[in-house]
Design a protein around this motif. Structure first.
Motif, PDB file in Angstrom:
ATOM      1  N   LEU A  28       0.828  -1.211   0.000  1.00 60.32           N
ATOM      2  CA  LEU A  28       0.000   0.000   0.000  1.00 60.32           C
ATOM      3  C   LEU A  28       0.865   1.265   0.000  1.00 60.32           C
ATOM      4  N   ASN A  31       1.824   1.926  -3.451  1.00 64.52           N
ATOM      5  CA  ASN A  31       0.723   2.545  -4.197  1.00 64.52           C
ATOM      6  C   ASN A  31       0.692   4.052  -3.973  1.00 64.52           C
ATOM      7  N   PRO A  42      -2.501   0.292  -9.137  1.00 65.25           N
ATOM      8  CA  PRO A  42      -2.346  -0.043  -7.718  1.00 65.25           C
ATOM      9  C   PRO A  42      -2.368  -1.560  -7.516  1.00 65.25           C
ATOM     10  N   GLU A 140      -6.313   4.615  -0.790  1.00 65.17           N
ATOM     11  CA  GLU A 140      -5.079   3.979  -0.331  1.00 65.17           C
ATOM     12  C   GLU A 140      -4.815   4.299   1.137  1.00 65.17           C
TER      13      GLU A 140
END
Length: 174
Positions: A28, A31, A42, A140
């Protein structure tokens, strides 16, 4: 020497949850770092597959110990609307490649968590831009907060269990 005692607790499962949270946090964070990169897709780890593997490991441990379930077999989100307000009954399934069957009680905890659960795959978020990428800093960030909460919870419960074990070993009263 202490490993057989720890295998009787939920510590191995909590270790898996914490490790999965750490791996997912790195994905994450990648991302977010690439949020402005053109054509970047992503990625995320297979959270639902991990949750399914966790349910299977808990069910196998419960069958092995002969203990009664504290909760229904499992609750799932209704695919019709995708919200938690309409929970439906679901039996655990063995849909993860490489994972043992639900009734298989002779497997160790790590057998329920195949390597495929550590592979990040591209995901589609709700927002799609003109370059075909689906990215959202809010999405995110929200996923990172949920992931951090899950990981913190697992670590705190594990810490409490180990403190109790330490108290027992040192013959102290908690």
């Amino acid at each position: 020497m202490i490993d057989p005692f720890l295998q009787q607790t939920t510590v191995p499962l909590l270790e898996r949850v914490a490790a999965f949270g750490q791996q997912r946090h790195a994905v994450l964070a990648g991302n977010i770092a690439n949020i402005d990169t053109p054509d970047y897709q992503p990625q995320d780890l297979p959270v639902q597959d991990f949750e399914r593997a966790l349910r299977q490991a808990v069910e196998a441990r419960r069958q092995q110990d002969g203990s009664q379930p504290l909760l229904p077999p499992s609750l799932g989100v209704s695919p019709a609307n995708g919200s938690l307000s309409h929970l439906v009954w679901q039996q655990p399934t063995s849909g993860i490649q490489g994972a043992p069957a639900v009734g298989d009680t002779q497997r160790r905890t790590e057998d329920f968590f195949p390597a495929s659960l550590s592979k990040a795959e591209p995901v589609r978020r709700n927002l799609t831009f003109h370059d075909g990428a689906s990215r959202s800093i809010e999405q995110e960030s929200m996923e990172m907060v949920k992931n951090a909460s899950m990981q913190s919870f697992a670590i705190e419960v594990m810490r409490n269990q180990l403190n109790i074990l330490e108290s027992v070993i040192s013959e102290r009263v908690v």
